[in-house]
Design a protein around this motif. Structure first.
Motif, PDB file in Angstrom:
ATOM      1  N   PHE A  43       0.837  -1.207   0.000  1.00 22.93           N
ATOM      2  CA  PHE A  43       0.000   0.000   0.000  1.00 22.93           C
ATOM      3  C   PHE A  43       0.872   1.257   0.000  1.00 22.93           C
ATOM      4  N   ASP A  44       1.955   1.222   0.786  1.00 21.79           N
ATOM      5  CA  ASP A  44       2.864   2.375   0.838  1.00 21.79           C
ATOM      6  C   ASP A  44       3.480   2.651  -0.539  1.00 21.79           C
ATOM      7  N   ALA A  45       3.929   1.589  -1.199  1.00 25.59           N
ATOM      8  CA  ALA A  45       4.537   1.756  -2.525  1.00 25.59           C
ATOM      9  C   ALA A  45       3.513   2.293  -3.526  1.00 25.59           C
ATOM     10  N   ALA A  46       2.291   1.784  -3.430  1.00 26.57           N
ATOM     11  CA  ALA A  46       1.235   2.248  -4.334  1.00 26.57           C
ATOM     12  C   ALA A  46       0.915   3.718  -4.083  1.00 26.57           C
ATOM     13  N   ASN A  47       0.951   4.121  -2.830  1.00 26.79           N
ATOM     14  CA  ASN A  47       0.656   5.517  -2.495  1.00 26.79           C
ATOM     15  C   ASN A  47       1.715   6.471  -3.039  1.00 26.79           C
ATOM     16  N   ILE A  48       2.975   6.044  -2.978  1.00 28.45           N
ATOM     17  CA  ILE A  48       4.053   6.873  -3.506  1.00 28.45           C
ATOM     18  C   ILE A  48       3.898   7.041  -5.025  1.00 28.45           C
ATOM     19  N   SER A  49       3.594   5.932  -5.694  1.00 28.98           N
ATOM     20  CA  SER A  49       3.387   5.989  -7.144  1.00 28.98           C
ATOM     21  C   SER A  49       2.180   6.862  -7.499  1.00 28.98           C
ATOM     22  N   ALA A  50       1.111   6.704  -6.715  1.00 28.13           N
ATOM     23  CA  ALA A  50      -0.095   7.491  -6.965  1.00 28.13           C
ATOM     24  C   ALA A  50       0.170   8.976  -6.778  1.00 28.13           C
ATOM     25  N   GLN A  51       0.997   9.305  -5.780  1.00 28.93           N
ATOM     26  CA  GLN A  51       1.314  10.711  -5.531  1.00 28.93           C
ATOM     27  C   GLN A  51       1.982  11.335  -6.745  1.00 28.93           C
ATOM     28  N   SER A  52       2.919  10.609  -7.330  1.00 22.22           N
ATOM     29  CA  SER A  52       3.631  11.111  -8.508  1.00 22.22           C
ATOM     30  C   SER A  52       2.673  11.274  -9.697  1.00 22.22           C
ATOM     31  N   THR A  53       1.824  10.267  -9.903  1.00 25.05           N
ATOM     32  CA  THR A  53       0.869  10.326 -11.016  1.00 25.05           C
ATOM     33  C   THR A  53      -0.115  11.469 -10.841  1.00 25.05           C
ATOM     34  N   ASN A  54      -0.624  11.609  -9.622  1.00 32.03           N
ATOM     35  CA  ASN A  54      -1.616  12.652  -9.364  1.00 32.03           C
ATOM     36  C   ASN A  54      -1.014  14.051  -9.507  1.00 32.03           C
ATOM     37  N   ASP A  55       0.226  14.200  -9.058  1.00 33.57           N
ATOM     38  CA  ASP A  55       0.895  15.497  -9.223  1.00 33.57           C
ATOM     39  C   ASP A  55       1.030  15.846 -10.704  1.00 33.57           C
ATOM     40  N   GLY A  56       1.322  14.846 -11.528  1.00 34.67           N
ATOM     41  CA  GLY A  56       1.448  15.077 -12.965  1.00 34.67           C
ATOM     42  C   GLY A  56       0.129  15.493 -13.597  1.00 34.67           C
ATOM     43  N   MET A  57      -0.970  14.841 -13.179  1.00 33.20           N
ATOM     44  CA  MET A  57      -2.278  15.202 -13.738  1.00 33.20           C
ATOM     45  C   MET A  57      -2.694  16.603 -13.302  1.00 33.20           C
ATOM     46  N   LEU A  58      -2.392  16.943 -12.044  1.00 30.04           N
ATOM     47  CA  LEU A  58      -2.738  18.286 -11.569  1.00 30.04           C
ATOM     48  C   LEU A  58      -1.947  19.349 -12.331  1.00 30.04           C
ATOM     49  N   ALA A  59      -0.668  19.073 -12.541  1.00 30.11           N
ATOM     50  CA  ALA A  59       0.160  20.025 -13.301  1.00 30.11           C
ATOM     51  C   ALA A  59      -0.369  20.180 -14.731  1.00 30.11           C
ATOM     52  N   ALA A  60      -0.823  19.080 -15.321  1.00 31.32           N
ATOM     53  CA  ALA A  60      -1.371  19.139 -16.681  1.00 31.32           C
ATOM     54  C   ALA A  60      -2.637  19.982 -16.721  1.00 31.32           C
ATOM     55  N   LEU A  61      -3.477  19.835 -15.695  1.00 30.98           N
ATOM     56  CA  LEU A  61      -4.703  20.632 -15.633  1.00 30.98           C
ATOM     57  C   LEU A  61      -4.397  22.115 -15.493  1.00 30.98           C
ATOM     58  N   VAL A  62      -3.448  22.427 -14.632  1.00 29.70           N
ATOM     59  CA  VAL A  62      -3.086  23.832 -14.418  1.00 29.70           C
ATOM     60  C   VAL A  62      -2.515  24.432 -15.708  1.00 29.70           C
ATOM     61  N   VAL A  76      -9.427  24.665 -10.983  1.00 32.56           N
ATOM     62  CA  VAL A  76      -9.807  25.180  -9.656  1.00 32.56           C
ATOM     63  C   VAL A  76     -10.296  24.045  -8.771  1.00 32.56           C
ATOM     64  N   ASP A  77     -11.190  23.194  -9.286  1.00 29.22           N
ATOM     65  CA  ASP A  77     -11.718  22.064  -8.504  1.00 29.22           C
ATOM     66  C   ASP A  77     -10.614  21.082  -8.162  1.00 29.22           C
ATOM     67  N   ALA A  78      -9.706  20.843  -9.110  1.00 34.27           N
ATOM     68  CA  ALA A  78      -8.625  19.889  -8.867  1.00 34.27           C
ATOM     69  C   ALA A  78      -7.705  20.372  -7.743  1.00 34.27           C
ATOM     70  N   LYS A  79      -7.421  21.665  -7.725  1.00 32.76           N
ATOM     71  CA  LYS A  79      -6.572  22.203  -6.656  1.00 32.76           C
ATOM     72  C   LYS A  79      -7.239  22.036  -5.289  1.00 32.76           C
ATOM     73  N   LYS A  80      -8.546  22.249  -5.223  1.00 33.56           N
ATOM     74  CA  LYS A  80      -9.270  22.070  -3.960  1.00 33.56           C
ATOM     75  C   LYS A  80      -9.237  20.613  -3.522  1.00 33.56           C
ATOM     76  N   VAL A  81      -9.446  19.690  -4.463  1.00 35.80           N
ATOM     77  CA  VAL A  81      -9.400  18.261  -4.145  1.00 35.80           C
ATOM     78  C   VAL A  81      -8.008  17.876  -3.673  1.00 35.80           C
ATOM     79  N   SER A  82      -6.982  18.422  -4.337  1.00 34.86           N
ATOM     80  CA  SER A  82      -5.609  18.123  -3.938  1.00 34.86           C
ATOM     81  C   SER A  82      -5.332  18.582  -2.507  1.00 34.86           C
ATOM     82  N   SER A  83      -5.835  19.764  -2.171  1.00 34.80           N
ATOM     83  CA  SER A  83      -5.628  20.286  -0.812  1.00 34.80           C
ATOM     84  C   SER A  83      -6.341  19.428   0.223  1.00 34.80           C
ATOM     85  N   LEU A  84      -7.583  19.052  -0.083  1.00 34.54           N
ATOM     86  CA  LEU A  84      -8.343  18.199   0.846  1.00 34.54           C
ATOM     87  C   LEU A  84      -7.670  16.839   1.011  1.00 34.54           C
ATOM     88  N   THR A  85      -7.203  16.276  -0.107  1.00 29.00           N
ATOM     89  CA  THR A  85      -6.561  14.970  -0.075  1.00 29.00           C
ATOM     90  C   THR A  85      -5.299  15.009   0.780  1.00 29.00           C
TER      91      THR A  85
END
Length: 512
Positions: A43-62, A76-85
């Motif tokens: 789970f820890d390894a999956a979370n690290i990978s997910a963090q990298s993937t999610n950061d890339g998608m957020l950067a693409a949206l911005v 705007v919505d993605a940034k709010k979700v990222s902060s909550l997450t």
């Protein structure tokens, strides 16, 4: 088994059985504990990978939002979700840190001693107080509920995210849970009470994984929805693109209808052409060329994904003469005069002067484009034919008929004066009889070749030429003050021509 009315020997045997069973259970639990540890690692390894993937998608949206307004709300919505997450993920991580406080990690493998993490006292003391929750346990439930509520506030209005929101609500639901016997048990008690610390740690890490998955699902859907919105047909319009911007009556209209997209966020990096970039648009500003068909061309340059993309353009337009005066003609006044050079101007609307020509009997070029001289000959009418060549190579023509008239009758003059002229005899004796045109727009030179000289009561003298002769002088000598001399039948010609003009009006000379 170790109580009741048993002999000491039997009690000892029973106690040994209990110890044996406990030892078997201990050996089994070590394998289970190791399995929980391995699950936590995955789970820890999956979370690290997910963090990298999610950061890339957020950067693409911005980035997309900075280029295309259709992605603005999604970013705007993605940034709010990222902060909550991040906030909720870090909170769960703080609980994990308290569980593992004091646990020594193997320096060689970097792993925790999973087989020794079989106690439940740390998390039991953290969450439970008798039959109820400790403040920490209540805080844990509050944070779970707050995460669900906040996510609903951000993405609840987006129907595309209903599935993600439903999954979040289900996975982080903190209501009582029924066990296998159907008995309702409080949420934390069902999931954590009495469980080995490594099992609780793995479960908390799985919660973090659920959070990251929800974040990834939201970003993925927002990217896809915004892209669909950007390419939606409602952002396009049908454009009529004609081959040029002006046509002549009867000419074939050619062009095409294309789909065009208006997007204020699609901004060129450079523009070459008759204009400049203003607020992301190429504003064309130039002076129209000569009358006729003209071309306009240039090039946009865009940068997409780091690549420079040129986009050339070319169009045509037709220049027509500026309508700075009305065309007003007197239908009865289309006249040219015989015996003089009549200046004629010729043009064809929408066609350059170099593509226009005119022809008629007696018509000749005057040295400038569109300028001609007309010297009409015999007859009462003449027709001027004008021919023009259109930009597409076609030829058009028009014509106009003019009446031919002779030069109007001039007025006789003495000393250059017409009508009734007064003066002494001596002045008349040395005067020249002439003629001039009254209210005639052409400059003409006239020559008098004969006239009649008459004083009342005396015979008429017929004179050849334009001077008073001796016969006129003899008659004039008998005249008295107040007598009038009539000079009539004045014969006039154009200088350099044999054309005799119409009858010249007489001039009167009164002797003073």
């Amino acid at each position: 088994m170790a109580g009741g009315k048993l002999t000491p020997r039997q009690k000892m045997i029973n106690l040994m059985y209990l110890v044996f069973i406990a030892m078997l259970a201990m050996n089994m639990s070590k394998e289970v504990l190791s399995a929980f540890g391995l699950m936590n690692e995955k789970f820890d390894a999956a979370n690290i990978s997910a963090q990298s993937t999610n950061d890339g998608m957020l950067a693409a949206l911005v980035k997309k939002a900075s280029e295309d307004s259709h992605f603005t709300q999604a970013a705007v919505d993605a940034k709010k979700v990222s902060s909550l997450t991040k906030s909720f993920y870090d909170y769960v991580g703080s609980i994990k840190s308290e569980i593992t406080k004091g646990v020594e990690v193997d320096k060689e493998t970097g792993k925790m001693p999973y087989e020794s993490m079989d106690k439940a006292d740390v998390i039991d003391q953290m969450f439970f107080n008798g039959e109820g929750y400790t403040p920490k346990g209540t805080e844990f439930i509050t944070n779970f509920n707050k995460y669900v509520t906040d996510m609903k506030a951000v993405i609840g209005s987006n129907s595309k995210l209903n599935g993600v929101l439903s999954e979040i609500t289900t996975k982080f639901k903190t209501t009582d849970v029924k066990n296998r016997e159907g008995v309702a048990i409080k949420y934390l008690e069902y999931h954590f009470k009495g469980f080995p610390s490594i099992a609780s740690l793995a479960k908390l890490t799985s919660f973090q994984n659920d959070v990251k998955k929800a974040e990834a699902d939201v970003f993925s859907i927002l990217l896809g929805k915004a892209a669909v919105e950007a390419s939606s047909m409602k952002n396009f319009t049908a454009l009529v693109v004609l081959d040029k911007s002006a046509y002549f009556q009867g000419e074939q209209v050619t062009g095409k209808v294309v789909l065009g997209k208006y997007d204020e966020n699609t901004k060129p990096t450079s523009f070459q052409g008759p204009g400049k970039i203003v607020n992301g648009q190429a504003i064309i500003s130039m002076t129209a060329g000569a009358v006729g068909e003209q071309s306009i061309n240039g090039k946009f340059t865009f940068v997409q994904d780091g690549e420079t993309i040129p986009l050339p353009f070319e169009g045509k337009y037709v220049v027509v003469p500026r309508p700075n005066s009305a065309t007003i003609s007197a239908d009865k006044m289309n006249v040219v005069y015989r015996g003089v050079v009549n200046p004629i101007s010729v043009s064809f609307a929408g066609i350059g002067e170099d593509k226009v020509s005119a022809s008629a009997p007696g018509l000749s070029p005057a040295g400038k484009k569109g300028k001609y001289n007309m010297s009409p000959g015999a007859g009462t009418e003449t027709t001027i034919v004008v021919t023009g060549k259109l930009p597409n190579g076609q030829t058009v023509s028009d014509k106009k008929t003019f009446r031919i008239k002779g030069i109007p009758a001039p007025a006789g003059t003495v000393r250059g004066e017409d009508g009734v002229v007064k003066g002494p005899k001596s002045s008349l004796m040395v005067s020249t009889v002439g003629a001039k045109m009254l209210d005639f727009d052409f400059e003409v030179s006239l020559n008098v070749v004969g006239f009649n000289f008459k004083i009342s009561g005396q015979p008429t003298v017929v004179v050849q030429g334009n001077k008073i002769n001796s016969q006129c002088a003899a008659v004039l000598s008998k005249a008295s003050k107040g007598d009038q001399v009539t000079i009539s039948e004045i014969k006039t010609k154009l200088v350099g021509s044999t054309l005799m003009l119409q009858k010249t009006s007489p001039v009167i000379y009164e002797i003073q």
